[in-house]
Design a protein around this motif. Structure first.
Motif, short mmCIF file in Angstrom:
data_model
loop_
_atom_site.label_atom_id
_atom_site.label_comp_id
_atom_site.label_asym_id
_atom_site.label_seq_id
_atom_site.Cartn_x
_atom_site.Cartn_y
_atom_site.Cartn_z
N LYS A 79 -8.05 -1.67 -2.30
CA LYS A 79 -8.18 -1.85 -3.79
C LYS A 79 -7.51 -2.86 -4.32
CE LYS A 79 -7.92 2.68 -3.38
NZ LYS A 79 -8.01 3.04 -1.92
N PRO A 80 -7.80 -3.30 -5.43
CA PRO A 80 -7.06 -4.28 -6.11
C PRO A 80 -5.99 -3.59 -6.71
CG PRO A 80 -8.99 -3.69 -7.42
CD PRO A 80 -9.07 -3.09 -6.19
N LYS A 118 -16.25 -5.96 -2.03
CA LYS A 118 -16.27 -7.33 -1.40
C LYS A 118 -15.03 -7.21 -0.66
CE LYS A 118 -18.38 -10.49 -2.23
NZ LYS A 118 -19.68 -10.89 -1.66
N ASP A 119 -14.14 -6.41 -0.85
CA ASP A 119 -12.84 -6.39 -0.02
C ASP A 119 -12.84 -5.47 1.28
OD1 ASP A 119 -11.72 -8.16 -1.86
OD2 ASP A 119 -10.45 -6.64 -2.76
N TYR A 142 -17.06 -3.67 -7.55
CA TYR A 142 -17.38 -4.83 -7.11
C TYR A 142 -16.21 -5.35 -6.04
CZ TYR A 142 -17.81 -9.91 -6.61
OH TYR A 142 -17.92 -11.20 -5.92
N ARG A 143 -15.09 -5.35 -6.66
CA ARG A 143 -13.82 -5.63 -5.81
C ARG A 143 -13.88 -4.72 -4.61
NH1 ARG A 143 -13.19 -9.90 -5.68
NH2 ARG A 143 -12.87 -9.85 -3.55
#
Length: 164
Positions: A41-42, A158-159, A154-155
Protein backbone atom coordinates in the motif's frame (compact mmCIF):
# COMPACT_ATOMS: atom_id res chain seq x y z
CA UNK A 1 -53.82 2.29 11.72
CA UNK A 2 -50.82 3.68 13.56
CA UNK A 3 -49.00 6.60 12.03
CA UNK A 4 -45.23 6.80 12.24
CA UNK A 5 -43.84 9.48 14.53
CA UNK A 6 -42.58 12.53 12.63
CA UNK A 7 -38.95 11.69 13.43
CA UNK A 8 -39.10 8.08 12.13
CA UNK A 9 -38.41 8.82 8.43
CA UNK A 10 -35.42 11.00 9.35
CA UNK A 11 -33.98 8.20 11.46
CA UNK A 12 -34.76 5.52 8.87
CA UNK A 13 -33.20 7.41 5.97
CA UNK A 14 -30.19 8.34 8.08
CA UNK A 15 -29.56 4.78 9.22
CA UNK A 16 -30.29 3.00 5.92
CA UNK A 17 -26.79 3.42 4.40
CA UNK A 18 -25.26 1.90 7.53
CA UNK A 19 -26.98 -1.44 6.83
CA UNK A 20 -24.79 -2.14 3.80
CA UNK A 21 -21.74 -0.87 5.66
CA UNK A 22 -22.50 -3.19 8.55
CA UNK A 23 -22.86 -6.21 6.26
CA UNK A 24 -19.71 -5.26 4.37
CA UNK A 25 -17.77 -4.99 7.62
CA UNK A 26 -18.30 -8.72 8.16
CA UNK A 27 -16.32 -9.40 4.98
CA UNK A 28 -13.72 -6.73 5.67
CA UNK A 29 -12.95 -7.89 9.22
CA UNK A 30 -12.24 -11.37 7.91
CA UNK A 31 -9.95 -10.21 5.10
CA UNK A 32 -7.91 -7.44 6.77
CA UNK A 33 -5.63 -9.57 8.98
CA UNK A 34 -4.34 -11.82 6.23
CA UNK A 35 -5.10 -10.74 2.66
CA UNK A 36 -5.28 -6.93 2.99
CA UNK A 37 -2.29 -6.75 5.34
CA UNK A 38 -0.23 -8.71 2.78
CA UNK A 39 -0.82 -6.10 0.07
CA UNK A 40 1.63 -3.35 -0.77
CA UNK A 41 0.00 0.00 0.00
CA UNK A 42 1.19 3.57 -0.59
CA UNK A 43 2.68 5.57 2.29
CA UNK A 44 -0.39 7.85 2.26
CA UNK A 45 -2.82 4.96 2.90
CA UNK A 46 -4.87 5.83 6.00
CA UNK A 47 -4.48 3.47 8.97
CA UNK A 48 -7.15 0.78 9.19
CA UNK A 49 -8.81 2.32 12.26
CA UNK A 50 -9.72 5.46 10.26
CA UNK A 51 -12.08 3.73 7.84
CA UNK A 52 -14.94 2.80 10.20
CA UNK A 53 -15.48 6.27 11.72
CA UNK A 54 -15.10 7.96 8.34
CA UNK A 55 -17.62 5.66 6.70
CA UNK A 56 -19.96 6.00 9.67
CA UNK A 57 -19.89 9.77 9.30
CA UNK A 58 -20.29 9.68 5.52
CA UNK A 59 -23.19 7.19 5.65
CA UNK A 60 -24.96 9.34 8.24
CA UNK A 61 -24.43 12.48 6.17
CA UNK A 62 -25.67 11.03 2.88
CA UNK A 63 -28.54 9.26 4.60
CA UNK A 64 -29.76 12.47 6.20
CA UNK A 65 -29.35 14.25 2.85
CA UNK A 66 -31.59 11.66 1.22
CA UNK A 67 -34.19 12.31 3.92
CA UNK A 68 -34.07 16.06 3.22
CA UNK A 69 -34.67 15.43 -0.49
CA UNK A 70 -37.45 12.93 0.20
CA UNK A 71 -39.14 15.37 2.57
CA UNK A 72 -38.72 18.37 0.23
CA UNK A 73 -40.29 16.44 -2.66
CA UNK A 74 -43.19 15.15 -0.58
CA UNK A 75 -42.11 11.51 -0.32
CA UNK A 76 -41.79 8.83 -2.96
CA UNK A 77 -43.46 10.16 -6.08
CA UNK A 78 -42.82 11.08 -9.70
CA UNK A 79 -40.66 14.08 -8.73
CA UNK A 80 -38.41 11.98 -6.48
CA UNK A 81 -37.72 9.13 -8.93
CA UNK A 82 -34.53 10.61 -10.43
CA UNK A 83 -32.90 12.17 -7.35
CA UNK A 84 -33.69 9.24 -5.05
CA UNK A 85 -33.13 6.69 -7.83
CA UNK A 86 -29.63 8.06 -8.42
CA UNK A 87 -29.04 7.96 -4.67
CA UNK A 88 -30.20 4.33 -4.47
CA UNK A 89 -27.99 3.42 -7.43
CA UNK A 90 -24.86 4.97 -5.95
CA UNK A 91 -25.62 3.37 -2.59
CA UNK A 92 -25.97 -0.07 -4.20
CA UNK A 93 -22.66 0.45 -6.01
CA UNK A 94 -21.07 1.61 -2.75
CA UNK A 95 -22.25 -1.53 -0.96
CA UNK A 96 -21.05 -3.74 -3.86
CA UNK A 97 -17.44 -2.55 -3.58
CA UNK A 98 -16.62 -4.47 -0.37
CA UNK A 99 -17.61 -7.93 -1.63
CA UNK A 100 -15.82 -7.23 -4.91
CA UNK A 101 -12.58 -5.83 -3.46
CA UNK A 102 -12.32 -7.64 -0.11
CA UNK A 103 -14.51 -10.69 -0.73
CA UNK A 104 -13.48 -11.65 -4.27
CA UNK A 105 -10.05 -9.92 -4.16
CA UNK A 106 -10.89 -8.27 -7.50
CA UNK A 107 -8.97 -5.01 -7.10
CA UNK A 108 -9.41 -3.90 -10.73
CA UNK A 109 -13.16 -4.49 -10.63
CA UNK A 110 -13.22 -2.74 -7.28
CA UNK A 111 -11.75 0.31 -8.98
CA UNK A 112 -14.38 0.15 -11.74
CA UNK A 113 -17.07 -0.06 -9.06
CA UNK A 114 -15.61 2.93 -7.20
CA UNK A 115 -15.46 5.02 -10.38
CA UNK A 116 -19.09 4.17 -11.16
CA UNK A 117 -20.02 4.99 -7.57
CA UNK A 118 -18.24 8.34 -7.80
CA UNK A 119 -19.97 9.23 -11.06
CA UNK A 120 -23.39 8.25 -9.74
CA UNK A 121 -22.81 10.03 -6.42
CA UNK A 122 -21.78 13.16 -8.33
CA UNK A 123 -24.98 12.96 -10.39
CA UNK A 124 -26.92 12.47 -7.15
CA UNK A 125 -25.43 15.59 -5.56
CA UNK A 126 -26.07 17.59 -8.74
CA UNK A 127 -29.70 16.44 -8.88
CA UNK A 128 -30.16 17.34 -5.21
CA UNK A 129 -28.69 20.83 -5.54
CA UNK A 130 -31.86 22.50 -6.90
CA UNK A 131 -34.06 20.56 -4.49
CA UNK A 132 -32.18 21.08 -1.23
CA UNK A 133 -28.74 22.68 -1.20
CA UNK A 134 -27.96 21.34 2.28
CA UNK A 135 -28.55 17.79 1.03
CA UNK A 136 -26.22 18.39 -1.91
CA UNK A 137 -23.54 19.85 0.36
CA UNK A 138 -23.84 16.83 2.65
CA UNK A 139 -22.57 14.74 -0.29
CA UNK A 140 -19.36 16.78 -0.74
CA UNK A 141 -17.25 15.02 1.95
CA UNK A 142 -18.39 11.68 0.50
CA UNK A 143 -17.31 12.74 -2.99
CA UNK A 144 -13.92 13.81 -1.63
CA UNK A 145 -13.50 10.47 0.17
CA UNK A 146 -14.54 8.54 -2.96
CA UNK A 147 -11.85 10.40 -4.89
CA UNK A 148 -9.21 9.43 -2.33
CA UNK A 149 -10.55 5.86 -2.15
CA UNK A 150 -10.40 5.56 -5.95
CA UNK A 151 -6.79 6.74 -6.00
CA UNK A 152 -5.95 4.32 -3.18
CA UNK A 153 -7.72 1.42 -4.89
CA UNK A 154 -5.86 2.22 -8.13
CA UNK A 155 -2.48 2.34 -6.38
CA UNK A 156 -3.11 -0.94 -4.50
CA UNK A 157 -4.27 -2.64 -7.71
CA UNK A 158 -1.26 -1.45 -9.73
CA UNK A 159 1.23 -2.26 -6.95
CA UNK A 160 -0.14 -5.78 -6.45
CA UNK A 161 -0.90 -6.98 -9.99
CA UNK A 162 0.94 -10.27 -9.38
CA UNK A 163 -0.80 -10.94 -6.06
CA UNK A 164 -3.65 -13.44 -5.93
Amino acid sequence: MDVLPAWAPAVGFTLLPHSGGFLGSKITKKEIPVWYESLQKPAWCPPNWVFAPVWGTLYTSMGYGSYLVWKELGGFNEKSVVPLGLYAGQLALNWAWTPIFFGAHKMGWGLVTLLLTTGTATATAASWYNINKTAAYLMVPYLAWLTMASALNYRIWKDNLNKK
